[in-house]
Design a protein around this motif. Sequence first.
Motif, PDB file in Angstrom:
ATOM      1  N   SER A  44      17.821  -0.150  -3.232  1.00 18.74           N
ATOM      2  CA  SER A  44      17.551  -0.786  -4.514  1.00 18.74           C
ATOM      3  C   SER A  44      16.179  -0.396  -5.019  1.00 18.74           C
ATOM      4  CB  SER A  44      17.611  -2.312  -4.354  1.00 18.74           C
ATOM      5  OG  SER A  44      16.570  -2.742  -3.496  1.00 18.74           O
ATOM      6  N   GLU A  45      15.923  -0.812  -6.257  1.00 21.93           N
ATOM      7  CA  GLU A  45      14.585  -0.572  -6.786  1.00 21.93           C
ATOM      8  C   GLU A  45      13.542  -1.353  -5.995  1.00 21.93           C
ATOM      9  OE1 GLU A  45      14.018  -3.617 -10.480  1.00 21.93           O
ATOM     10  OE2 GLU A  45      15.382  -1.930 -10.842  1.00 21.93           O
ATOM     11  N   HIS A  46      13.968  -2.450  -5.366  1.00 16.91           N
ATOM     12  CA  HIS A  46      13.051  -3.198  -4.503  1.00 16.91           C
ATOM     13  C   HIS A  46      12.541  -2.317  -3.369  1.00 16.91           C
ATOM     14  CE1 HIS A  46      11.330  -6.454  -2.122  1.00 16.91           C
ATOM     15  NE2 HIS A  46      12.038  -6.016  -1.090  1.00 16.91           N
ATOM     16  N   LEU A  47      13.443  -1.534  -2.752  1.00 15.72           N
ATOM     17  CA  LEU A  47      13.044  -0.635  -1.673  1.00 15.72           C
ATOM     18  C   LEU A  47      12.059   0.412  -2.176  1.00 15.72           C
ATOM     19  CD1 LEU A  47      13.339   0.692   1.165  1.00 15.72           C
ATOM     20  CD2 LEU A  47      15.253   1.966   0.229  1.00 15.72           C
ATOM     21  N   ILE A  48      12.357   1.028  -3.320  1.00 23.05           N
ATOM     22  CA  ILE A  48      11.493   2.088  -3.839  1.00 23.05           C
ATOM     23  C   ILE A  48      10.108   1.538  -4.164  1.00 23.05           C
ATOM     24  CG2 ILE A  48      11.261   3.884  -5.576  1.00 23.05           C
ATOM     25  CD1 ILE A  48      13.616   4.227  -3.617  1.00 23.05           C
ATOM     26  N   LYS A  49      10.064   0.349  -4.753  1.00 23.39           N
ATOM     27  CA  LYS A  49       8.765  -0.256  -5.051  1.00 23.39           C
ATOM     28  C   LYS A  49       8.001  -0.591  -3.770  1.00 23.39           C
ATOM     29  CE  LYS A  49       9.932  -2.242  -9.571  1.00 23.39           C
ATOM     30  NZ  LYS A  49      10.100  -3.502 -10.345  1.00 23.39           N
ATOM     31  N   ALA A  50       8.725  -1.062  -2.774  1.00 27.76           N
ATOM     32  CA  ALA A  50       8.070  -1.371  -1.497  1.00 27.76           C
ATOM     33  C   ALA A  50       7.489  -0.114  -0.865  1.00 27.76           C
ATOM     34  CB  ALA A  50       9.060  -2.047  -0.553  1.00 27.76           C
ATOM     35  N   MET A  51       8.235   0.997  -0.947  1.00 32.78           N
ATOM     36  CA  MET A  51       7.718   2.257  -0.408  1.00 32.78           C
ATOM     37  C   MET A  51       6.506   2.732  -1.213  1.00 32.78           C
ATOM     38  SD  MET A  51       9.454   3.112   2.258  1.00 32.78           S
ATOM     39  CE  MET A  51       9.757   1.377   2.605  1.00 32.78           C
ATOM     40  N   ALA A  52       6.566   2.569  -2.523  1.00 37.44           N
ATOM     41  CA  ALA A  52       5.430   2.961  -3.364  1.00 37.44           C
ATOM     42  C   ALA A  52       4.182   2.168  -2.986  1.00 37.44           C
ATOM     43  CB  ALA A  52       5.769   2.759  -4.836  1.00 37.44           C
ATOM     44  N   ASP A  53       4.357   0.868  -2.731  1.00 34.29           N
ATOM     45  CA  ASP A  53       3.218   0.045  -2.333  1.00 34.29           C
ATOM     46  C   ASP A  53       2.651   0.506  -0.996  1.00 34.29           C
ATOM     47  OD1 ASP A  53       3.551  -1.443  -4.631  1.00 34.29           O
ATOM     48  OD2 ASP A  53       4.679  -3.052  -3.643  1.00 34.29           O
ATOM     49  N   GLN A  54       3.530   0.822  -0.062  1.00 33.96           N
ATOM     50  CA  GLN A  54       3.069   1.315   1.234  1.00 33.96           C
ATOM     51  C   GLN A  54       2.301   2.625   1.091  1.00 33.96           C
ATOM     52  OE1 GLN A  54       3.373   0.114   4.466  1.00 33.96           O
ATOM     53  NE2 GLN A  54       4.107  -1.815   3.606  1.00 33.96           N
ATOM     54  N   MET A  55       2.821   3.537   0.269  1.00 35.52           N
ATOM     55  CA  MET A  55       2.160   4.828   0.082  1.00 35.52           C
ATOM     56  C   MET A  55       0.782   4.664  -0.533  1.00 35.52           C
ATOM     57  SD  MET A  55       5.445   7.058  -1.218  1.00 35.52           S
ATOM     58  CE  MET A  55       4.552   8.609  -1.438  1.00 35.52           C
ATOM     59  N   ALA A  56       0.660   3.715  -1.466  1.00 30.04           N
ATOM     60  CA  ALA A  56      -0.611   3.507  -2.143  1.00 30.04           C
ATOM     61  C   ALA A  56      -1.603   2.735  -1.288  1.00 30.04           C
ATOM     62  CB  ALA A  56      -0.380   2.773  -3.463  1.00 30.04           C
ATOM     63  N   ASN A  57      -1.105   1.833  -0.444  1.00 25.39           N
ATOM     64  CA  ASN A  57      -1.988   0.927   0.290  1.00 25.39           C
ATOM     65  C   ASN A  57      -2.328   1.383   1.703  1.00 25.39           C
ATOM     66  OD1 ASN A  57      -1.861  -0.774  -1.954  1.00 25.39           O
ATOM     67  ND2 ASN A  57      -0.203  -2.020  -1.103  1.00 25.39           N
ATOM     68  N   GLU A  58      -1.548   2.311   2.254  1.00 31.50           N
ATOM     69  CA  GLU A  58      -1.711   2.684   3.652  1.00 31.50           C
ATOM     70  C   GLU A  58      -2.227   4.118   3.838  1.00 31.50           C
ATOM     71  OE1 GLU A  58      -1.342   0.665   6.230  1.00 31.50           O
ATOM     72  OE2 GLU A  58      -0.916  -1.008   4.879  1.00 31.50           O
ATOM     73  N   GLY A  59      -2.850   4.663   2.809  1.00 30.89           N
ATOM     74  CA  GLY A  59      -3.521   5.953   2.941  1.00 30.89           C
ATOM     75  C   GLY A  59      -2.660   7.182   2.750  1.00 30.89           C
ATOM     76  N   TRP A  60      -1.374   7.017   2.478  1.00 26.30           N
ATOM     77  CA  TRP A  60      -0.494   8.181   2.328  1.00 26.30           C
ATOM     78  C   TRP A  60      -0.829   8.963   1.064  1.00 26.30           C
ATOM     79  CZ3 TRP A  60       2.367   9.082   6.521  1.00 26.30           C
ATOM     80  CH2 TRP A  60       2.677   8.010   7.369  1.00 26.30           C
ATOM     81  N   ARG A  61      -1.024   8.246  -0.015  1.00 25.87           N
ATOM     82  CA  ARG A  61      -1.272   8.900  -1.312  1.00 25.87           C
ATOM     83  C   ARG A  61      -2.516   9.785  -1.250  1.00 25.87           C
ATOM     84  NH1 ARG A  61      -2.568   4.516  -5.518  1.00 25.87           N
ATOM     85  NH2 ARG A  61      -4.486   4.519  -4.267  1.00 25.87           N
ATOM     86  N   GLU A  62      -3.576   9.291  -0.638  1.00 30.39           N
ATOM     87  CA  GLU A  62      -4.823  10.049  -0.579  1.00 30.39           C
ATOM     88  C   GLU A  62      -4.683  11.318   0.261  1.00 30.39           C
ATOM     89  OE1 GLU A  62      -5.471   6.429  -2.381  1.00 30.39           O
ATOM     90  OE2 GLU A  62      -4.596   6.731  -0.388  1.00 30.39           O
ATOM     91  N   LEU A  63      -3.737  11.334   1.163  1.00 26.55           N
ATOM     92  CA  LEU A  63      -3.493  12.516   1.982  1.00 26.55           C
ATOM     93  C   LEU A  63      -2.597  13.531   1.284  1.00 26.55           C
ATOM     94  CD1 LEU A  63      -3.042  10.775   5.430  1.00 26.55           C
ATOM     95  CD2 LEU A  63      -4.885  12.333   4.799  1.00 26.55           C
ATOM     96  N   GLY A  64      -2.011  13.147   0.140  1.00 22.80           N
ATOM     97  CA  GLY A  64      -1.174  14.067  -0.603  1.00 22.80           C
ATOM     98  C   GLY A  64       0.296  13.709  -0.659  1.00 22.80           C
ATOM     99  N   TYR A  65       0.703  12.629   0.010  1.00 19.34           N
ATOM    100  CA  TYR A  65       2.101  12.204  -0.069  1.00 19.34           C
ATOM    101  C   TYR A  65       2.286  11.453  -1.383  1.00 19.34           C
ATOM    102  CZ  TYR A  65       2.542  13.089   4.998  1.00 19.34           C
ATOM    103  OH  TYR A  65       2.577  13.653   6.250  1.00 19.34           O
ATOM    104  N   VAL A  66       2.662  12.151  -2.428  1.00 20.07           N
ATOM    105  CA  VAL A  66       2.654  11.538  -3.760  1.00 20.07           C
ATOM    106  C   VAL A  66       4.026  11.483  -4.417  1.00 20.07           C
ATOM    107  CG1 VAL A  66       0.235  12.061  -4.226  1.00 20.07           C
ATOM    108  CG2 VAL A  66       1.993  13.718  -4.830  1.00 20.07           C
TER     109      VAL A  66
END
Length: 412
Positions: A44-66
């Motif tokens: 669901s969109e709930h899952l995608i939003k939860a993954m987006a929050d994890q990527m933004a909050n747990e350092g993934w985005r800054e490493l390039g996982y965008v």
Amino acid sequence: MQPWFVYRKCSNRSCDMCIYFLVLFASVCLQVQIKREKALDITSEHLIKAMADQMANEGWRELGYVYLSIDDCWTKKQRDPNGRLEPDPDRFPSGIKALADYVHSRGLKLGIYSDMGNYTCGGYPGTTLDTIKTDAETFSSWEVDMLKFDGCYSNDTEKAIGYPKMSSALNATGRQILYSCSWPAYEGGLPPKVNYTQLGNICNMWRNYGDIQDSWASVLDIIKWYAVNQDVLQPTAGPGHWNDPDMLITGDFGLSYEQSKAQLAIWAILAAPLIMSNDLRTISQEAKDLLQNRLLIYINQDSLGIQGRQIMKVDCLGVWKRELVNGQYAIAVINMGDDGLPRPFTTSLGLLNVTQCPVGYKLYDVFDRNYLGLFNSETTFNLKINPSGVVMLFIQPASVVNHMKRHGSYFG
């Protein structure tokens, strides 16, 4: 550090931009055996939003996982009266555009899935030749940033027309959308059926081989196929057009810690897109540390974009090498034996043909995060490769001053 690759300039793809090729892959494919109420929570969109929050909050985005990418089965079973794809209203009640807005608000990009055929592989509406323009415009209107274009339920002729046509249709929207093609995987991955010159002009990345499974046997099968066919595959890859050996399964269930390191090492040597296939809400710290290894990401995202090769095979050991910027190299020695024994490997920089710097090279162990010392071309060194494991080395000319001071964060 911001890892990046630059798109290749080309005549008929929107290529003039920078893009991160580290991708999180979140499958939303509804399995028949899953009860409907459970599926609503999982896919669901709930899952995608939860993954987006994890990527933004747990350092993934800054490493390039965008990139956060939705897989098959996200649509309704029928197109709307105007012939447009629609998301399943129970699982995506806000629609894809609203979901893209949320993902973008987290500093990320949204990917989506379609199929060049009558149906997707999961049996949902596919993209036929007469709906390519409509679907490209739909994805653009939703502000999607990536399209994975699969190839179930179509013939060779339709694929030969459809994949280039979708490339042109995406360009015509004016929106820059990363285009991932599954076409070569359906044609055996090799010439003459696969024209890699054409693929490099129309696609940004492509699947060459069959789907990866959550097992060491599957990972090893892909590694061996790339080694056997590297003379064909290696020259086809470069900035803006990449071979894709399929997803990383680190953080799932099928690989041991050693096997996870081995997959990551070879994917980095292959300059492969790093596409995770796990649940970031429940991933172990051990798997997270592997996937967030800064030096591994640095090697994978090297701006030369040269795909590495297997340079020798010694019994059950495969030795892989990749040339990097500034006279640097990465070496991976993988143990492909099935006897459960660690294997010794003695070599030197001379034997690895790393000899250009007359004052020697600094060696670093990528996964142990250790500085191993300064070596000249004649000095031998001994490695021990664990069963179904790997030792990965980062090799830098000694003439580069204060590497650890400047890039110590790679080992953080």
